[in-house]
Design an enzyme around this catalytic site. Sequence first.
Site, short mmCIF file in Angstrom:
data_model
loop_
_atom_site.label_atom_id
_atom_site.label_comp_id
_atom_site.label_asym_id
_atom_site.label_seq_id
_atom_site.Cartn_x
_atom_site.Cartn_y
_atom_site.Cartn_z
N GLU A 124 1.05 -1.24 0.23
CA GLU A 124 -0.06 -0.05 0.07
C GLU A 124 0.85 1.42 0.06
O GLU A 124 0.27 2.35 0.46
CB GLU A 124 -0.89 -0.08 1.25
CG GLU A 124 -0.19 0.26 2.69
CD GLU A 124 0.43 -0.76 3.37
OE1 GLU A 124 0.65 -0.89 4.34
OE2 GLU A 124 0.30 -2.14 2.78
N ASN A 125 2.12 1.39 -0.68
CA ASN A 125 2.87 2.57 -0.37
C ASN A 125 1.81 3.64 -0.81
O ASN A 125 1.34 3.62 -1.67
CB ASN A 125 3.95 2.48 -1.60
CG ASN A 125 4.70 1.23 -1.43
OD1 ASN A 125 5.21 0.72 -0.23
ND2 ASN A 125 4.70 0.40 -2.53
N GLU A 133 -5.69 -2.78 -0.23
CA GLU A 133 -4.75 -1.77 -0.43
C GLU A 133 -5.30 -0.28 -0.43
O GLU A 133 -4.67 0.61 0.14
CB GLU A 133 -3.75 -2.10 -1.74
CG GLU A 133 -3.21 -3.53 -1.82
CD GLU A 133 -2.64 -3.71 -0.47
OE1 GLU A 133 -1.89 -3.00 0.25
OE2 GLU A 133 -2.35 -5.18 -0.32
N HIS A 149 -5.93 0.79 3.07
CA HIS A 149 -4.79 1.17 3.65
C HIS A 149 -4.55 2.78 3.68
O HIS A 149 -3.81 3.43 4.37
CB HIS A 149 -3.50 0.57 3.34
CG HIS A 149 -3.29 -0.68 3.80
ND1 HIS A 149 -3.10 -0.96 5.23
CD2 HIS A 149 -3.25 -1.95 3.36
CE1 HIS A 149 -2.81 -2.07 5.47
NE2 HIS A 149 -2.92 -2.75 4.40
N GLU A 181 -3.28 -3.96 9.42
CA GLU A 181 -3.80 -5.14 8.51
C GLU A 181 -5.26 -5.70 8.70
O GLU A 181 -5.89 -5.90 7.93
CB GLU A 181 -2.84 -6.23 8.54
CG GLU A 181 -1.27 -5.67 7.84
CD GLU A 181 -1.24 -4.97 6.65
OE1 GLU A 181 -2.14 -5.01 5.95
OE2 GLU A 181 -0.23 -4.58 6.41
#
Length: 771
Positions: free
Chosen positions: A150-151, A184, A187, A216
């Site tokens: 999830e950058n 993702e 996040h 998470e």
Amino acid sequence: MLIASQMEPTYARRVYPCFDEPAMKATFNIRIVHDPSYVALSNMPAIDVSEVKDENGSLWTVTTFNTSLKMSTYLTAFVICDFDYVTRTERGNEIRIWARKEAVKNGYVDYALNITGQIFSFLEDILNVSYPLPKTDLVALPDFGAGGMENWGLMIFQEASLMNLPSDEFTSRKAMIALIVSHELGHQACDFFFFLFKWFGNLVTMNWWNDLWLNEGLASYFEYLGAAFVEPKLSLDKIFYAHVVQPVLREDSEIVRSLSESEDKIKGSFSLMSLFDNITYSKGASITWMLSGFLTEKLFIRALTSYLKKFSFSNANQDDLWTHIQMVVDAQDEVQLPASVKQIMDSWTCQNGFPVLTLNLTTGTIRQEQFFNKKNRKSTDSYNNTWIIPISWMRNGSSQPLTWLDKSSKMFPAMQVSESDYDWILLNANLSGYYRVNYDQLNLKRLAHLLENDPKVIPAVSRFQLIDDVFALTDFGYVPIETALELTKYLAKEDELFIWNVVLLNLIPDNLESTLKNYEVYPLLKKYLLKRMLPIYHYYAGFIHQNVDALEDDYFAQVYLGKLFATACWLGLQDCLDLSSELYAKWMDNPKYKIPFLIRRTVCCYGVAVGSDKEWNFAWTMYNRTDSIEEDEDILLYAMSCAKEPWLLYRYLQYGLSDTLFSSNRTSAIISHVVTKDVGHRIAWEFVMENWTLLSQGYGQELLHDVLKVMGRFVKTDAQIQELQVFYNATLEEEEREGITLLLESAKLENIERRKLLIKVTSWLEKNVDD
């Protein structure tokens, strides 16, 4: 060539000098010098692209990115690739999906592009926050160790997690993409300038990795909400229980670690990596589901939203979250809790495992204890843990008000029942709680009776839970196997595939199929199960014969029909064997014909099994076609091990030795497939012994352990152990021999236990097979 970074948990320090800990945040200015034929991506948009010559006169491109937000090191990211992208703008946010040029050209990432914006908007709306980051890139990598990462602003995925063939209309493929993308995106939490939803991830970071579950677990919870939003045909509660709660309950009863460990326990990168497991993801999501359930979703989201705003760009731990939820609870009077939010939630996050509730209908008493394996541990262990447990329940089909069990045992007068057979109680209705339920014989008898007469009175997820709980209680020594079998009598009236799947996984585990064929239980199981399977089998076989496309929205058919058909064929149902032969023959007549993918593995296996060398040779030819895709190759690799002729299996194993016919990782798969078959296990074992010198160079101990695991299932006598032992003594180093001896001894004990269990099952089936 391509370069992509994966910094979580502690790899940023390998890329640039930093204090690589989640609590230490900074802004980042990133500049990448790269080959001009490539594009460079990072967390933020590029603000300048220029050229520079090196000392040899070669031209390089310099891409400079905007200053990042204040964030943890593990979220910094970059990708250098020669990919193409598709793009659209959603509420001012430019979304780009990057992939190999041909994949983009063929439309493989179009579905992911369509849903990404929708999920972003859904998350913004549900949390009442806006997403001001100017761009979001999603990159599909041909090879990536995780499902996704999830950058901030640059999410990375495995190709398979992001690509959907335009011709593939099936919901299951889309559902998987929707779930992973949703996880993702979940996040990315944003208010002012932050991504949507890792309460602790990108916006509010955990102080230390011991609270990773908050990252998470919450993202895993919201991935299901997001996926159900973009694919409304998915049944959220059924999928969540079948894919999240049930598998992790199985795992959590064997694992000795709590969701939130103390900081000093989590030291060094090895133990950090071990935190990225199902306990963190699935138990975290299950606990969140329960929390949202007893608070109500409205209060839960309200608490979460104000919490995110309060702690944005800083660090927090789980106690900060509990404090924040407590403030929301205190400000209203609809929801009353029996203790503080912290006391309730610490009981679930700070101690190992989970409880089993035992209900006595006569007294209305519920007792709780930690669920553990009574067969392996003495019950004198000091398990005096108690949980503060929300109990949703129903009586005679009507939902009752939520109640709480906050001590080891408590009497609930409303749960005392009359002598009527039609007076019954069901706890954990609709599976809102993370625990198992053990009923007394009186209630189980009434529930079994109810299932036989009118199963739909009990909601589908509760029927699933009832059966899953009772088989788990059997496995762990709480109730006899006969109790679980009584609850299967009604199955002729069961039309839910996800319930059938849990029954079949318990009665016919995938790894024991060939073992079960050796026992007298097999013909009885065949008669008992087929009688009950026929209605659901014929219902789905009708679609396979006439209109398989009509199943494109039936998610569970796509996930579980393979197991149902494989079991029907394994039990020798003639219609299943004929159907497999017929569809396989159609494919042989016309290699362009597509066997329905829902049952392709079963059809290919039994097409080969029922056929002769002609069918096997056709599978071999199709496997070696240059245009075959990897998924089909795996199916055929497996199917060729289904042959019933020993000489065909032997020839297949011989082919497996050839470097020119197979890559090395396929040889190991061939041996592993053949050794699991009732005809093949002996042949494969002898083959391994004969060719060990050659095999050991390529595969060594790993292959030996894989084969041993399977061979161990057939060990019943000391003589058989001796035979295996002689071979292992000749091939293994001294220090490994001891381990193998222990392995074989424990396999033998396991098989003796299984034999005792099968005698009980056989005896019960003999009495009930004609009911």
